[in-house]
Design a protein around this motif. Structure first.
Motif, PDB file in Angstrom:
ATOM      1  N   ARG A   1       0.844  -1.139   0.033  1.00 25.37           N
ATOM      2  CA  ARG A   1       0.045  -0.235   0.019  1.00 25.37           C
ATOM      3  C   ARG A   1       0.861   1.292   0.012  1.00 25.37           C
ATOM      4  NH1 ARG A   1      -3.677   2.469   3.375  1.00 25.37           N
ATOM      5  NH2 ARG A   1      -2.762   1.866   5.627  1.00 25.37           N
ATOM      6  N   PHE A   2       2.041   1.282   0.832  1.00 31.09           N
ATOM      7  CA  PHE A   2       2.692   2.417   0.893  1.00 31.09           C
ATOM      8  C   PHE A   2       3.654   2.323  -0.199  1.00 31.09           C
ATOM      9  CE2 PHE A   2       0.821   1.810   5.081  1.00 31.09           C
ATOM     10  CZ  PHE A   2       0.614   3.015   5.194  1.00 31.09           C
ATOM     11  N   ILE A   3       4.112   3.754  -0.952  1.00 32.39           N
ATOM     12  CA  ILE A   3       4.861   3.875  -1.877  1.00 32.39           C
ATOM     13  C   ILE A   3       6.414   3.768  -1.481  1.00 32.39           C
ATOM     14  CG2 ILE A   3       5.856   5.569  -3.698  1.00 32.39           C
ATOM     15  CD1 ILE A   3       2.663   6.331  -3.751  1.00 32.39           C
ATOM     16  N   GLU A   4       7.328   2.961  -2.028  1.00 30.07           N
ATOM     17  CA  GLU A   4       8.502   3.157  -1.529  1.00 30.07           C
ATOM     18  C   GLU A   4       9.866   3.666  -2.584  1.00 30.07           C
ATOM     19  OE1 GLU A   4       9.895  -0.586   0.220  1.00 30.07           O
ATOM     20  OE2 GLU A   4       8.629   0.339   2.001  1.00 30.07           O
TER      21      GLU A   4
ATOM     22  N   ASN B   1      14.652   7.044  -5.615  1.00 35.99           N
ATOM     23  CA  ASN B   1      13.681   7.349  -4.789  1.00 35.99           C
ATOM     24  C   ASN B   1      12.644   8.227  -5.310  1.00 35.99           C
ATOM     25  OD1 ASN B   1      16.573   7.835  -2.760  1.00 35.99           O
ATOM     26  ND2 ASN B   1      15.157   6.696  -2.074  1.00 35.99           N
ATOM     27  N   ILE B   2      11.638   8.620  -4.703  1.00 39.65           N
ATOM     28  CA  ILE B   2      10.418   9.156  -5.179  1.00 39.65           C
ATOM     29  C   ILE B   2      10.122  10.312  -4.503  1.00 39.65           C
ATOM     30  CG2 ILE B   2       8.671   7.670  -4.479  1.00 39.65           C
ATOM     31  CD1 ILE B   2       7.625   8.059  -7.593  1.00 39.65           C
ATOM     32  N   PHE B   3       9.588  11.459  -5.324  1.00 39.25           N
ATOM     33  CA  PHE B   3       9.054  12.828  -4.451  1.00 39.25           C
ATOM     34  C   PHE B   3       7.609  12.828  -5.294  1.00 39.25           C
ATOM     35  CE2 PHE B   3      12.287  14.515  -2.103  1.00 39.25           C
ATOM     36  CZ  PHE B   3      13.603  13.976  -2.013  1.00 39.25           C
ATOM     37  N   PHE B   4       6.759  13.686  -4.500  1.00 39.18           N
ATOM     38  CA  PHE B   4       5.343  13.909  -4.918  1.00 39.18           C
ATOM     39  C   PHE B   4       5.290  15.459  -4.514  1.00 39.18           C
ATOM     40  CE2 PHE B   4       5.343   9.527  -3.921  1.00 39.18           C
ATOM     41  CZ  PHE B   4       4.652   8.898  -5.118  1.00 39.18           C
ATOM     42  N   LYS B   5       4.758  16.295  -5.619  1.00 40.85           N
ATOM     43  CA  LYS B   5       4.516  17.663  -4.908  1.00 40.85           C
ATOM     44  C   LYS B   5       2.806  17.831  -5.044  1.00 40.85           C
ATOM     45  CE  LYS B   5       5.179  22.607  -5.869  1.00 40.85           C
ATOM     46  NZ  LYS B   5       4.205  23.281  -7.024  1.00 40.85           N
ATOM     47  N   ILE B   6       2.103  17.956  -3.944  1.00 37.16           N
ATOM     48  CA  ILE B   6       0.871  17.771  -3.829  1.00 37.16           C
ATOM     49  C   ILE B   6       0.542  19.079  -2.977  1.00 37.16           C
ATOM     50  CG2 ILE B   6      -1.083  16.339  -2.766  1.00 37.16           C
ATOM     51  CD1 ILE B   6       0.695  13.910  -3.085  1.00 37.16           C
TER      52      ILE B   6
ATOM     53  N   VAL C   1       8.600  20.205   2.849  1.00 38.97           N
ATOM     54  CA  VAL C   1       8.898  19.083   2.475  1.00 38.97           C
ATOM     55  C   VAL C   1       8.982  17.988   3.607  1.00 38.97           C
ATOM     56  CG1 VAL C   1      11.404  19.590   2.738  1.00 38.97           C
ATOM     57  CG2 VAL C   1      10.759  17.612   1.386  1.00 38.97           C
ATOM     58  N   THR C   2       8.482  16.912   3.349  1.00 37.89           N
ATOM     59  CA  THR C   2       8.101  15.871   4.475  1.00 37.89           C
ATOM     60  C   THR C   2       8.452  14.650   4.003  1.00 37.89           C
ATOM     61  OG1 THR C   2       6.025  17.440   4.730  1.00 37.89           O
ATOM     62  CG2 THR C   2       6.291  15.469   6.003  1.00 37.89           C
ATOM     63  N   GLU C   3       9.170  13.828   4.812  1.00 39.19           N
ATOM     64  CA  GLU C   3       9.363  12.423   4.843  1.00 39.19           C
ATOM     65  C   GLU C   3       8.517  11.827   5.606  1.00 39.19           C
ATOM     66  OE1 GLU C   3      13.749  11.353   5.156  1.00 39.19           O
ATOM     67  OE2 GLU C   3      13.900  13.450   6.063  1.00 39.19           O
ATOM     68  N   ARG C   4       7.490  11.065   4.901  1.00 38.02           N
ATOM     69  CA  ARG C   4       6.433  10.425   5.786  1.00 38.02           C
ATOM     70  C   ARG C   4       5.956   9.138   4.846  1.00 38.02           C
ATOM     71  NH1 ARG C   4       1.242  11.489   3.652  1.00 38.02           N
ATOM     72  NH2 ARG C   4       0.840  13.522   2.757  1.00 38.02           N
ATOM     73  N   LYS C   5       5.317   8.219   5.479  1.00 34.89           N
ATOM     74  CA  LYS C   5       4.364   7.376   4.676  1.00 34.89           C
ATOM     75  C   LYS C   5       3.577   8.111   3.802  1.00 34.89           C
ATOM     76  CE  LYS C   5       4.755   3.386   7.522  1.00 34.89           C
ATOM     77  NZ  LYS C   5       4.176   2.157   8.125  1.00 34.89           N
ATOM     78  N   ILE C   6       3.329   7.481   2.477  1.00 37.75           N
ATOM     79  CA  ILE C   6       2.450   7.952   1.610  1.00 37.75           C
ATOM     80  C   ILE C   6       1.950   6.658   0.849  1.00 37.75           C
ATOM     81  CG2 ILE C   6       3.938   8.763  -0.198  1.00 37.75           C
ATOM     82  CD1 ILE C   6       2.091  10.608  -0.972  1.00 37.75           C
ATOM     83  N   SER C   7       0.740   6.504   1.218  1.00 37.98           N
ATOM     84  CA  SER C   7      -0.123   5.209   0.432  1.00 37.98           C
ATOM     85  C   SER C   7      -0.338   5.496  -1.101  1.00 37.98           C
ATOM     86  CB  SER C   7      -1.219   4.501   1.218  1.00 37.98           C
ATOM     87  OG  SER C   7      -2.217   5.624   0.805  1.00 37.98           O
ATOM     88  N   ILE C   8      -0.372   4.438  -1.995  1.00 36.76           N
ATOM     89  CA  ILE C   8      -0.896   4.456  -3.228  1.00 36.76           C
ATOM     90  C   ILE C   8      -2.490   5.277  -3.231  1.00 36.76           C
ATOM     91  CG2 ILE C   8      -1.429   2.267  -3.279  1.00 36.76           C
ATOM     92  CD1 ILE C   8      -0.087   4.144  -6.388  1.00 36.76           C
ATOM     93  N   ASP C   9      -3.410   4.709  -2.349  1.00 37.73           N
ATOM     94  CA  ASP C   9      -4.585   5.395  -2.269  1.00 37.73           C
ATOM     95  C   ASP C   9      -4.716   6.735  -1.953  1.00 37.73           C
ATOM     96  OD1 ASP C   9      -5.828   2.307  -1.383  1.00 37.73           O
ATOM     97  OD2 ASP C   9      -4.221   2.581  -0.522  1.00 37.73           O
ATOM     98  N   GLU C  10      -3.670   7.232  -1.354  1.00 39.88           N
ATOM     99  CA  GLU C  10      -3.653   8.630  -0.668  1.00 39.88           C
ATOM    100  C   GLU C  10      -3.237   9.525  -2.257  1.00 39.88           C
ATOM    101  OE1 GLU C  10      -0.816   9.807   2.306  1.00 39.88           O
ATOM    102  OE2 GLU C  10      -1.048  12.180   1.644  1.00 39.88           O
TER     103      GLU C  10
ATOM    104  N   VAL D   1      -2.354  16.762  -7.270  1.00 38.69           N
ATOM    105  CA  VAL D   1      -0.899  16.339  -7.426  1.00 38.69           C
ATOM    106  C   VAL D   1      -0.366  17.190  -8.557  1.00 38.69           C
ATOM    107  CG1 VAL D   1       0.528  14.262  -8.295  1.00 38.69           C
ATOM    108  CG2 VAL D   1      -1.765  13.846  -6.882  1.00 38.69           C
ATOM    109  N   GLU D   2       0.718  17.863  -8.204  1.00 40.89           N
ATOM    110  CA  GLU D   2       1.426  18.929  -9.165  1.00 40.89           C
ATOM    111  C   GLU D   2       2.606  18.489  -9.983  1.00 40.89           C
ATOM    112  OE1 GLU D   2      -0.228  22.162  -5.862  1.00 40.89           O
ATOM    113  OE2 GLU D   2       1.779  22.095  -6.201  1.00 40.89           O
ATOM    114  N   GLU D   3       3.315  17.818  -9.050  1.00 41.89           N
ATOM    115  CA  GLU D   3       4.304  17.135 -10.034  1.00 41.89           C
ATOM    116  C   GLU D   3       4.845  15.607  -9.364  1.00 41.89           C
ATOM    117  OE1 GLU D   3       7.799  19.956 -10.273  1.00 41.89           O
ATOM    118  OE2 GLU D   3       6.709  21.473 -10.326  1.00 41.89           O
ATOM    119  N   VAL D   4       5.514  14.920  -9.712  1.00 45.80           N
ATOM    120  CA  VAL D   4       6.139  13.613  -9.386  1.00 45.80           C
ATOM    121  C   VAL D   4       7.468  13.139 -10.245  1.00 45.80           C
ATOM    122  CG1 VAL D   4       5.658  11.204  -8.819  1.00 45.80           C
ATOM    123  CG2 VAL D   4       3.903  12.791  -8.959  1.00 45.80           C
TER     124      VAL D   4
END
Lengths: 357, 357
Positions: free
Chosen positions: B229-232, B238-243, B276-285, B295-298
């Motif tokens: 469920r959680f993105i790794e 590594n991966i970053f999301f701008k949300i 900028v935050t390091e945290r769990k982020i799920s694919i559902d989120e 979702v602005e950038e990935v």
């Protein structure tokens, strides 16, 4: 495809063979080895038996960087009348191909490689030791050889089979060992490579093994990687529990290696009319059964030891002493039966053994 | 310990160097390499620069059987005035030692090996290509060399550093790619080796990568091995999301590689005042945020690509198109800043670059 001709280049020297009662595990090798190459244009080609010698590889060979490799382990036993026997070798080559599929390595022709192995063992027959408990360990392995740092399957591979005479796993008979239940490190997880015999699974276990040793354990009991609750393997062996008359072994979940000894034991037990079940079993269930006093025997199974009785578990400071540190009757019977079949001393009604010579 | 003298044996031939715009990734190597050996009695010994040449190993060398190996990847960049720069190399050697600890490999002296690397790059300076986007890829790796089939840490090792000129990762600028969310295979799990740069992690991904390619994806998005469920990570980045104005990257869970580009991006964003935050982020989120249109950038991050924008995700048949398949402003700014610092064209107020010459 027509069968490829096996070339044989004989070694012009013969190494001294170790005494049967003084064979270290896995560090003495015979005079010859089998080699075969693969490239994407030719497929597997150039099967050959050559003197045992160092391997020359480019430092960029993919095996060194991305671990694309699989292996097998089986044994040749010397039986009565100097017959040399293998135990279910077709299962090893079938599993080698299943492992290869997981690692994106092209499959081998199982029957052809089996024939080449027979030739190799025939040539090295004097290396199969005689004493009970000893054998000639056979290690087929495939490595990715393309010199390229791109993270992608190799276009070239090498299959080799090396042979090593090995002594008795247990000097002085079966000896129950103490096992450390590992709660931190994970061996494998569903969707990973746990069901494949591939190099990375093994070194991944060294830290847990060192921790077990420090805490007085001989081996690690691995729990599943998801819930850290269900029992998977012990060290690099499968595991069986005899609880209240029933034999239970963890079901093949995708992260457990499908052991050939495991498979043979299930078949034997079914034949003997002893209830045997492949299912999930949690460490909590084991502990509860232990507290109820119904855990009768526990043993690991694998090619190296055949049967390795468990005398004690350490789980988060709690101890479970199994069968008063004694070998159970069923463990002993399974050991005697399988090793007897392997050496041709017990009638093999299952047609498990294959005679090389 | 006194510093060990580096021996240099020069190659008596110079290979032709590829044209800057025609360099394949990872298959051309320079004229020399660095080698150092380890045994348990002597520690690391005999550091030397020798001609790039094949490696000779016993077929029973442990690297082939149990995968005890670690590696690193970094680059040397040619800046103005023919200066040759490295980007945070001390982080690579620190991580190499962390990886080694997980694999039960003895640590190296980071400063000494860094000095030896400088010597190697100085000797090979003409191999550092000039064109923007190109660099000299540096691959340090350690392999277990003891010839022994016992499943235990090796008593001997070899550290090597090989160099390979590499072209631009993106020919024609940053190009957003389509990513396949993997729901079956697992890259790594907590307690496993996912946070170590070790060979087995990479070939374990080939089947998922092939599946992604068949389904039109360029890379795999890895979910956690426990809940799926959680993105790794994405591919081996590594991966970053701008949300909604905030940048999120998965926290280091034990199964995620601690990327040096990842670390640098977090520091840059903090410096720029971007949340900028390091945290769990799920694919559902992620999917929910996508449906909300926030979702602005990935982008993926790693040494090879620096920044690799994601244009689209495929998740169980559902599509998420990111920023209309365009490169986001932040992705572009991060790319320009980091590659600028790496080449000495942007002021390096962080002291990230190390000048070799």
């Amino acid at each position: 495809m027509t069968k490829q001709r096996l070339e044989i280049e004989k070694s012009n020297q013969q190494k001294p063979k170790p005494e049967s009662d003084q064979i270290p595990f896995g560090s003495v090798f015979t005079d010859h080895m089998f080699v075969m190459d693969y490239d994407s244009a030719k497929g597997w080609y150039d099967p050959r038996i050559v003197p045992y010698e160092p391997l020359t590889l480019d430092p960029a060979a993919m095996i060194f960087h991305y671990g694309q490799t699989v292996f097998e382990g089986l044994k040749a036993y010397r039986g009565e009348g100097d017959r040399i026997l293998l135990f279910r070798p077709e299962q090893n080559f079938a599993r080698l191909n299943r492992s290869s599929e997981r690692l994106s390595i092209p499959p081998i022709n199982e029957e052809e490689v089996m024939d080449h192995l027979r030739e190799l063992i025939s040539l090295e027959k004097d290396w199969v030791p005689e004493t009970k408990g000893t054998s000639l360990y056979i290690r087929p392995f495939i490595i990715a050889t393309e010199p390229n740092l791109a993270v992608a399957p190799s276009k070239t591979y090498k299959l080799m089979i090396i042979l090593s005479p090995v002594g008795s796993y247990f000097t002085g008979g079966l000896r129950p060992v103490t096992i450390n239940v590992e709660d931190q490190f994970t061996r494998a997880v569903k969707g990973g490579t746990g069901m494949a015999k591939t190099a990375g699974n093994y070194s991944a276990a060294y830290q847990a093994q060192a921790k077990a040793s420090q805490e007085g354990g001989a081996e690690v009991l691995w729990l599943d990687g998801v819930e850290k609750r269900f029992i998977e393997e012990v060290g690099s062996m499968n595991i069986f529990f005899k609880i209240n008359g029933e034999v239970i072994t963890p079901e093949l979940s995708g992260s457990i290696l499908k052991g050939i000894t495991r498979m043979s034991i299930i078949e034997l037990l079914q034949d003997w009319g002893i209830p045997v079940t492949e299912r999930k079993i949690s460490i909590d269930e084991l502990y509860q059964a232990y507290e109820e006093g119904i855990v009768e025997e526990v043993f690991g199974t694998g090619t190296a030891a055949v049967i390795s009785p468990v005398g004690e578990f350490n789980w988060l400071g709690k101890k479970m002493v199994i069968n008063n540190h004694q070998i159970g009757d069923l463990s002993q019977k399974l050991y005697d039966t399988i090793t007897g079949i392997q050496r041709g001393e017990v009638t093999d009604s299952y047609e498990w053994t294959v005679e090389v010579i």
